[in-house]
Scaffold this motif. Structure first.
Motif, PDB file in Angstrom:
ATOM      1  N   ALA A 171       0.851  -1.193   0.000  1.00  0.00           N
ATOM      2  CA  ALA A 171       0.000   0.000   0.000  1.00  0.00           C
ATOM      3  C   ALA A 171       0.884   1.240   0.000  1.00  0.00           C
ATOM      4  O   ALA A 171       1.785   1.366   0.837  1.00  0.00           O
ATOM      5  CB  ALA A 171      -0.904   0.012   1.225  1.00  0.00           C
ATOM      6  N   VAL A 172       0.647   2.140  -0.946  1.00  0.00           N
ATOM      7  CA  VAL A 172       1.397   3.390  -1.036  1.00  0.00           C
ATOM      8  C   VAL A 172       0.441   4.533  -0.738  1.00  0.00           C
ATOM      9  O   VAL A 172      -0.570   4.709  -1.419  1.00  0.00           O
ATOM     10  CB  VAL A 172       2.032   3.570  -2.426  1.00  0.00           C
ATOM     11  N   TYR A 173       0.741   5.320   0.287  1.00  0.00           N
ATOM     12  CA  TYR A 173      -0.152   6.382   0.725  1.00  0.00           C
ATOM     13  C   TYR A 173      -0.095   7.578  -0.228  1.00  0.00           C
ATOM     14  O   TYR A 173       0.836   7.727  -1.015  1.00  0.00           O
ATOM     15  CB  TYR A 173       0.200   6.792   2.158  1.00  0.00           C
ATOM     16  N   PRO A 174      -1.123   8.452  -0.171  1.00  0.00           N
ATOM     17  CA  PRO A 174      -1.261   9.534  -1.154  1.00  0.00           C
ATOM     18  C   PRO A 174      -0.036  10.440  -1.249  1.00  0.00           C
ATOM     19  O   PRO A 174       0.668  10.695  -0.273  1.00  0.00           O
ATOM     20  CB  PRO A 174      -2.476  10.320  -0.640  1.00  0.00           C
ATOM     21  N   ARG A 175       0.188  10.914  -2.481  1.00  0.00           N
ATOM     22  CA  ARG A 175       1.148  11.971  -2.821  1.00  0.00           C
ATOM     23  C   ARG A 175       2.615  11.563  -2.640  1.00  0.00           C
ATOM     24  O   ARG A 175       3.496  12.426  -2.668  1.00  0.00           O
ATOM     25  CB  ARG A 175       0.850  13.247  -2.022  1.00  0.00           C
ATOM     26  N   LEU A 176       2.881  10.284  -2.504  1.00  0.00           N
ATOM     27  CA  LEU A 176       4.273   9.840  -2.395  1.00  0.00           C
ATOM     28  C   LEU A 176       4.857   9.573  -3.769  1.00  0.00           C
ATOM     29  O   LEU A 176       4.140   9.236  -4.716  1.00  0.00           O
ATOM     30  CB  LEU A 176       4.360   8.582  -1.529  1.00  0.00           C
ATOM     31  N   LYS A 177       6.156   9.697  -3.867  1.00  0.00           N
ATOM     32  CA  LYS A 177       6.890   9.425  -5.118  1.00  0.00           C
ATOM     33  C   LYS A 177       7.752   8.187  -4.889  1.00  0.00           C
ATOM     34  O   LYS A 177       8.562   8.147  -3.962  1.00  0.00           O
ATOM     35  CB  LYS A 177       7.736  10.630  -5.518  1.00  0.00           C
ATOM     36  N   ILE A 178       7.571   7.182  -5.749  1.00  0.00           N
ATOM     37  CA  ILE A 178       8.294   5.926  -5.636  1.00  0.00           C
ATOM     38  C   ILE A 178       9.353   5.893  -6.738  1.00  0.00           C
ATOM     39  O   ILE A 178       9.030   5.726  -7.917  1.00  0.00           O
ATOM     40  CB  ILE A 178       7.332   4.721  -5.772  1.00  0.00           C
ATOM     41  N   PRO A 179      10.634   6.088  -6.370  1.00  0.00           N
ATOM     42  CA  PRO A 179      11.671   6.284  -7.388  1.00  0.00           C
ATOM     43  C   PRO A 179      12.218   4.973  -7.964  1.00  0.00           C
ATOM     44  O   PRO A 179      12.083   3.900  -7.367  1.00  0.00           O
ATOM     45  CB  PRO A 179      12.769   7.013  -6.604  1.00  0.00           C
ATOM     46  N   THR A 180      12.831   5.090  -9.124  1.00  0.00           N
ATOM     47  CA  THR A 180      13.532   3.965  -9.732  1.00  0.00           C
ATOM     48  C   THR A 180      14.597   3.452  -8.763  1.00  0.00           C
ATOM     49  O   THR A 180      15.285   4.230  -8.102  1.00  0.00           O
ATOM     50  CB  THR A 180      14.187   4.410 -11.050  1.00  0.00           C
ATOM     51  N   GLY A 181      14.730   2.136  -8.677  1.00  0.00           N
ATOM     52  CA  GLY A 181      15.740   1.538  -7.815  1.00  0.00           C
ATOM     53  C   GLY A 181      15.253   1.149  -6.438  1.00  0.00           C
ATOM     54  O   GLY A 181      15.996   0.546  -5.660  1.00  0.00           O
ATOM     55  N   ILE A 182      14.001   1.446  -6.111  1.00  0.00           N
ATOM     56  CA  ILE A 182      13.469   1.098  -4.800  1.00  0.00           C
ATOM     57  C   ILE A 182      13.120  -0.386  -4.757  1.00  0.00           C
ATOM     58  O   ILE A 182      12.760  -0.993  -5.772  1.00  0.00           O
ATOM     59  CB  ILE A 182      12.228   1.965  -4.475  1.00  0.00           C
ATOM     60  N   HIS A 183      13.222  -0.991  -3.562  1.00  0.00           N
ATOM     61  CA  HIS A 183      12.846  -2.394  -3.363  1.00  0.00           C
ATOM     62  C   HIS A 183      11.960  -2.466  -2.117  1.00  0.00           C
ATOM     63  O   HIS A 183      12.450  -2.486  -0.997  1.00  0.00           O
ATOM     64  CB  HIS A 183      14.092  -3.273  -3.186  1.00  0.00           C
ATOM     65  N   VAL A 184      10.655  -2.506  -2.344  1.00  0.00           N
ATOM     66  CA  VAL A 184       9.690  -2.523  -1.239  1.00  0.00           C
ATOM     67  C   VAL A 184       9.298  -3.962  -0.954  1.00  0.00           C
ATOM     68  O   VAL A 184       8.835  -4.669  -1.854  1.00  0.00           O
ATOM     69  CB  VAL A 184       8.438  -1.691  -1.583  1.00  0.00           C
ATOM     70  N   PRO A 185       9.452  -4.444   0.285  1.00  0.00           N
ATOM     71  CA  PRO A 185       9.063  -5.824   0.613  1.00  0.00           C
ATOM     72  C   PRO A 185       7.557  -6.030   0.471  1.00  0.00           C
ATOM     73  O   PRO A 185       6.770  -5.088   0.555  1.00  0.00           O
ATOM     74  CB  PRO A 185       9.497  -5.975   2.076  1.00  0.00           C
ATOM     75  N   ARG A 186       7.182  -7.262   0.280  1.00  0.00           N
ATOM     76  CA  ARG A 186       5.763  -7.608   0.231  1.00  0.00           C
ATOM     77  C   ARG A 186       5.070  -7.244   1.548  1.00  0.00           C
ATOM     78  O   ARG A 186       5.695  -7.184   2.596  1.00  0.00           O
ATOM     79  CB  ARG A 186       5.582  -9.100  -0.047  1.00  0.00           C
ATOM     80  N   SER A 187       3.781  -7.020   1.452  1.00  0.00           N
ATOM     81  CA  SER A 187       2.942  -6.736   2.628  1.00  0.00           C
ATOM     82  C   SER A 187       3.471  -5.558   3.431  1.00  0.00           C
ATOM     83  O   SER A 187       3.575  -5.615   4.662  1.00  0.00           O
ATOM     84  CB  SER A 187       2.830  -7.986   3.523  1.00  0.00           C
ATOM     85  N   THR A 188       3.808  -4.473   2.718  1.00  0.00           N
ATOM     86  CA  THR A 188       4.360  -3.274   3.349  1.00  0.00           C
ATOM     87  C   THR A 188       3.456  -2.083   3.081  1.00  0.00           C
ATOM     88  O   THR A 188       2.952  -1.906   1.975  1.00  0.00           O
ATOM     89  CB  THR A 188       5.771  -2.983   2.805  1.00  0.00           C
ATOM     90  N   ASP A 189       3.263  -1.256   4.098  1.00  0.00           N
ATOM     91  CA  ASP A 189       2.588   0.031   3.923  1.00  0.00           C
ATOM     92  C   ASP A 189       3.650   1.121   3.819  1.00  0.00           C
ATOM     93  O   ASP A 189       4.435   1.324   4.746  1.00  0.00           O
ATOM     94  CB  ASP A 189       1.682   0.334   5.116  1.00  0.00           C
ATOM     95  N   VAL A 190       3.679   1.800   2.685  1.00  0.00           N
ATOM     96  CA  VAL A 190       4.593   2.930   2.489  1.00  0.00           C
ATOM     97  C   VAL A 190       3.798   4.176   2.835  1.00  0.00           C
ATOM     98  O   VAL A 190       3.000   4.672   2.036  1.00  0.00           O
ATOM     99  CB  VAL A 190       5.122   2.976   1.040  1.00  0.00           C
ATOM    100  N   THR A 191       3.997   4.700   4.035  1.00  0.00           N
ATOM    101  CA  THR A 191       3.113   5.730   4.567  1.00  0.00           C
ATOM    102  C   THR A 191       3.671   7.141   4.469  1.00  0.00           C
ATOM    103  O   THR A 191       2.921   8.107   4.634  1.00  0.00           O
ATOM    104  CB  THR A 191       2.779   5.448   6.040  1.00  0.00           C
ATOM    105  N   GLY A 192       4.981   7.289   4.215  1.00  0.00           N
ATOM    106  CA  GLY A 192       5.570   8.617   4.160  1.00  0.00           C
ATOM    107  C   GLY A 192       6.950   8.594   3.534  1.00  0.00           C
ATOM    108  O   GLY A 192       7.487   7.531   3.201  1.00  0.00           O
TER     109      GLY A 192
END
Length: 450
Positions: free
Chosen positions: A421-442
């Motif tokens: 889950a990615v919360y509103p107005r966030l920028k997810i840049p090239t090269g990021i590695h987000v684990p499964r079942s993660t809330d990206v809140t800020g």
């Protein structure tokens, strides 16, 4: 024959939408009512009211706790003028006093002096049912409450849903079993034969209750109910088990389908069922399809839109086979669809742009979103005004029940998989590695996974 127009609706809109985040966040810290979530081009509360109105109801009372629920719903519904119905609201002074769904309903019955039969309904689910036979059963059985029930297989029920037992061959509820295990289901329902067990249809509470308002108001004077109201009085956890335990008439009535929209998995599952025509109540309100054989709805304005690459209309690209749309797709107004695009089992709201070569399946795309070239989206919810900056040589891949809030930017080459889950107005840049079942809140979470 009972007249369904006698039935009034009491809508429950008291939750904070925590389970549905980021779908219920308009911006960081600014909640969107669950009733205001977009579903197939309309706000959810509008779907619910239109479905119930199509069944013959025309009078509604909305229990709205909290300013987000109250004012967002009021903006969408007003006092019912647009629906040919009357809509009234719970007073603000009751917000801090409520101890549960049944307590709030009792307050509404007394405040508005409601004596007509009432259908109590959640504002974050869609139902596929026929009110007339449910109301007829309710009257003929003399039930205090008739519970809308979904039939489910034991494997789907175990440790997930509460189950209702009824008398042999009848509809009267004799027991509530709270989220039983498979072993407990076998014991309670005496299903020792494996084949009988696997094919059994168990009744689960769908969260819609047809109540005898006069009887419920009278029973509310019982000292035991008054004591429960001091602590908590929910329908499923408190009032219904008490009524059954005290010998009052509580019955179950099976409905065709319930669509829960409280998280990404349930939202997508319900959306796809509706697009395949499995919700009759939704299907008849969607209007005539563009392609009836494949359950495809495309707004005329979108069919006439030309893309920036070829300068041809979507209608021309569909005819030539350069764009493939279907099965089970709805596309709203003024969407620009590029060449080489494939869309299946998905909903696109208004003003969406999909660039060349993108593949979208089992996905909800909110209004104003931009899907870049070569993007691969599967089982995703894309928030309003979000941008997937995919490129043909560096595609962005998002799949497996991920949800993006409004105004999220996901850059080229990013891969998001598995209940992120990615919360509103966030920028997810090239090269990021987000684990499964993660809330990206800020922003701190974004930096953590870079």
């Amino acid at each position: 024959m009972p007249d369904v127009s006698e039935v009034v609706g009491i809508g429950l809109a008291g939750g904070k939408g925590v389970r549905a985040r980021p779908l219920t966040l308009k911006a960081p810290g600014y909640l969107r009512s669950k009733a205001a979530m977009s579903f197939l081009g309309r706000r959810l509360i509008r779907w619910v009211i239109q479905i119930l109105s199509a069944e013959g109801m025309n009078q509604y009372y909305i229990i709205a706790h909290g300013k987000e629920n109250r004012y967002q719903i009021k903006v969408m519904l007003g006092y019912g003028e647009l629906f040919g119905a009357d809509v009234l609201y719970s007073p603000v002074k009751y917000d801090s006093l409520s101890t549960g769904s049944a307590d709030s309903t009792l307050r509404m019955l007394e405040y508005w002096d409601i004596e007509r039969p009432a259908l109590v309904f959640p504002t974050d689910s869609v139902i596929d049912f026929d009110l007339e036979p449910m109301y007829r059963q309710h009257v003929e059985t003399g039930a205090v409450v008739t519970v809308a029930a979904m039939q489910r297989a034991p494997a789907d029920v175990a440790e997930k849903y509460g189950v209702m037992r009824t008398d042999d061959g009848g509809s009267r509820i004799t027991e509530f079993v709270e989220k039983p295990s498979l072993a407990e289901l076998r014991e309670h329902f005496r299903l020792s034969d494996e084949e009988d067990f696997a094919s059994a249809h168990l009744l689960t509470n769908a969260g819609f209750y047809l109540i005898d308002s006069r009887a419920v108001r009278e029973l509310a004077r019982d000292g035991a109910i008054s004591a429960m109201r001091e602590r908590r009085l929910d329908f499923g956890k408190d009032l219904l088990p008490w009524l059954v335990g005290e010998g009052h008439s509580v019955h179950a009535h099976p409905v065709r389908r319930i669509g829960d929209l409280g998280n990404a998995f349930d939202f997508i599952d319900t959306m796809i069922d509706a697009l395949h025509g499995r919700f009759e109540s939704v299907d008849r309100l969607l209007g005539p399809p563009f392609d009836p054989d494949n359950n495809v709805w495309i707004a005329p304005e979108t069919l006439a839109m030309k893309d920036a690459v070829t300068g041809t209309t979507l209608a021309d690209k569909i005819e030539s086979g350069s764009v493939k749309i279907g099965p089970a797709v709805r596309i709203g107004r003024f969407c620009e669809i590029g060449p080489g695009v494939t869309i299946s089992e998905s909903n696109l709201d208004d003003d969406v742009e999909v660039a060349e070569g993108a593949v979208i399946s089992r996905t909800q795309v909110r209004d104003g979103a931009i899907i870049g070239a070569g993007a691969r989206l599967s089982e995703v919810i894309v928030g309003s005004m979000s941008e997937i900056r995919s490129e043909i040589g560096l595609p962005t891949i998002i799949e497996d029940f991920c949800a993006l809030g409004d105004e999220v930017t996901v850059h080229a080459g990013v891969e998001l998989r598995g209940d992120i889950a990615v919360y509103p107005r966030l920028k997810i840049p090239t090269g990021i590695h987000v684990p499964r079942s993660t809330d990206v809140t800020g922003p701190a979470d974004v930096l953590r996974y870079l």
